[in-house]
Design a protein around this motif. Sequence first.
Motif, PDB file in Angstrom:
ATOM      1  N   PRO A  79     -32.515  -9.196   6.590  1.00  0.00           N
ATOM      2  CA  PRO A  79     -31.722  -8.017   6.249  1.00  0.00           C
ATOM      3  C   PRO A  79     -32.445  -7.169   5.200  1.00  0.00           C
ATOM      4  O   PRO A  79     -33.171  -7.696   4.365  1.00  0.00           O
ATOM      5  CB  PRO A  79     -30.434  -8.588   5.682  1.00  0.00           C
ATOM      6  CG  PRO A  79     -30.816  -9.918   5.149  1.00  0.00           C
ATOM      7  CD  PRO A  79     -31.925 -10.425   6.047  1.00  0.00           C
ATOM      8  N   ARG A  80     -32.235  -5.852   5.291  1.00  0.00           N
ATOM      9  CA  ARG A  80     -32.895  -4.923   4.372  1.00  0.00           C
ATOM     10  C   ARG A  80     -32.518  -5.288   2.937  1.00  0.00           C
ATOM     11  O   ARG A  80     -31.362  -5.514   2.632  1.00  0.00           O
ATOM     12  CB  ARG A  80     -32.432  -3.503   4.699  1.00  0.00           C
ATOM     13  CG  ARG A  80     -33.291  -2.458   4.075  1.00  0.00           C
ATOM     14  CD  ARG A  80     -33.071  -1.122   4.708  1.00  0.00           C
ATOM     15  NE  ARG A  80     -33.879  -1.039   5.925  1.00  0.00           N
ATOM     16  CZ  ARG A  80     -33.713  -0.126   6.860  1.00  0.00           C
ATOM     17  NH1 ARG A  80     -32.760   0.767   6.748  1.00  0.00           N
ATOM     18  NH2 ARG A  80     -34.484  -0.109   7.915  1.00  0.00           N
ATOM     19  N   ASN A  81     -33.519  -5.348   2.065  1.00  0.00           N
ATOM     20  CA  ASN A  81     -33.294  -5.828   0.704  1.00  0.00           C
ATOM     21  C   ASN A  81     -33.348  -4.657  -0.279  1.00  0.00           C
ATOM     22  O   ASN A  81     -34.399  -4.280  -0.777  1.00  0.00           O
ATOM     23  CB  ASN A  81     -34.339  -6.887   0.350  1.00  0.00           C
ATOM     24  CG  ASN A  81     -33.949  -7.681  -0.853  1.00  0.00           C
ATOM     25  OD1 ASN A  81     -33.289  -7.186  -1.745  1.00  0.00           O
ATOM     26  ND2 ASN A  81     -34.364  -8.935  -0.881  1.00  0.00           N
ATOM     27  N   TYR A  82     -32.177  -4.090  -0.556  1.00  0.00           N
ATOM     28  CA  TYR A  82     -32.089  -2.927  -1.433  1.00  0.00           C
ATOM     29  C   TYR A  82     -32.370  -3.271  -2.890  1.00  0.00           C
ATOM     30  O   TYR A  82     -32.873  -2.428  -3.630  1.00  0.00           O
ATOM     31  CB  TYR A  82     -30.711  -2.277  -1.308  1.00  0.00           C
ATOM     32  CG  TYR A  82     -30.450  -1.718   0.071  1.00  0.00           C
ATOM     33  CD1 TYR A  82     -31.140  -0.596   0.509  1.00  0.00           C
ATOM     34  CD2 TYR A  82     -29.553  -2.320   0.932  1.00  0.00           C
ATOM     35  CE1 TYR A  82     -30.930  -0.082   1.777  1.00  0.00           C
ATOM     36  CE2 TYR A  82     -29.332  -1.818   2.197  1.00  0.00           C
ATOM     37  CZ  TYR A  82     -30.015  -0.691   2.609  1.00  0.00           C
ATOM     38  OH  TYR A  82     -29.810  -0.193   3.868  1.00  0.00           O
ATOM     39  N   ILE A  83     -32.075  -4.496  -3.287  1.00  0.00           N
ATOM     40  CA  ILE A  83     -32.363  -4.902  -4.671  1.00  0.00           C
ATOM     41  C   ILE A  83     -33.876  -4.932  -4.889  1.00  0.00           C
ATOM     42  O   ILE A  83     -34.387  -4.427  -5.891  1.00  0.00           O
ATOM     43  CB  ILE A  83     -31.747  -6.275  -4.985  1.00  0.00           C
ATOM     44  CG1 ILE A  83     -30.232  -6.258  -4.757  1.00  0.00           C
ATOM     45  CG2 ILE A  83     -32.053  -6.701  -6.410  1.00  0.00           C
ATOM     46  CD1 ILE A  83     -29.599  -7.634  -4.797  1.00  0.00           C
ATOM     47  N   LEU A  84     -34.608  -5.487  -3.937  1.00  0.00           N
ATOM     48  CA  LEU A  84     -36.069  -5.533  -4.033  1.00  0.00           C
ATOM     49  C   LEU A  84     -36.655  -4.125  -3.966  1.00  0.00           C
ATOM     50  O   LEU A  84     -37.598  -3.803  -4.694  1.00  0.00           O
ATOM     51  CB  LEU A  84     -36.646  -6.402  -2.908  1.00  0.00           C
ATOM     52  CG  LEU A  84     -38.134  -6.699  -2.970  1.00  0.00           C
ATOM     53  CD1 LEU A  84     -38.465  -7.524  -4.206  1.00  0.00           C
ATOM     54  CD2 LEU A  84     -38.580  -7.423  -1.712  1.00  0.00           C
TER      55      LEU A  84
END
Length: 123
Positions: A83-88
Amino acid sequence: QFSPRARVRHRAAAAMSSALMKFINSPTGPKTTHFWGPVANWGFVLAGLEQTTKPEHMISGPMTGALTVYSGLFMRFAWRVQPRNYILLACHTANGSVQGYNFARWFQWNRTQEAVTAAEAGK
């Protein structure tokens, strides 16, 4: 019997609890490395921010340049991974900005030092 106001508060609390549990159990929640890896990477951002107060001669140009490139590569990774990792993505966007700023400071200082050295050699 609950008053209408108490019912609304109860529903809001239940919805918040549900949203929190959904986040905790999500594929990028705190039970996974998709969460803790980016949290640990914020240390790079903090270190870069600390470097902004130091004189330019104390900045390592090659290391700062490498960290800028590293963050650029990982921004793309964070966007492409599922899943797309917005935090990273947020972490590396911030780090790329801070490291880029520090690299520009070092580069400008280095160019000035080269000019000073050349002028002194020409005397």
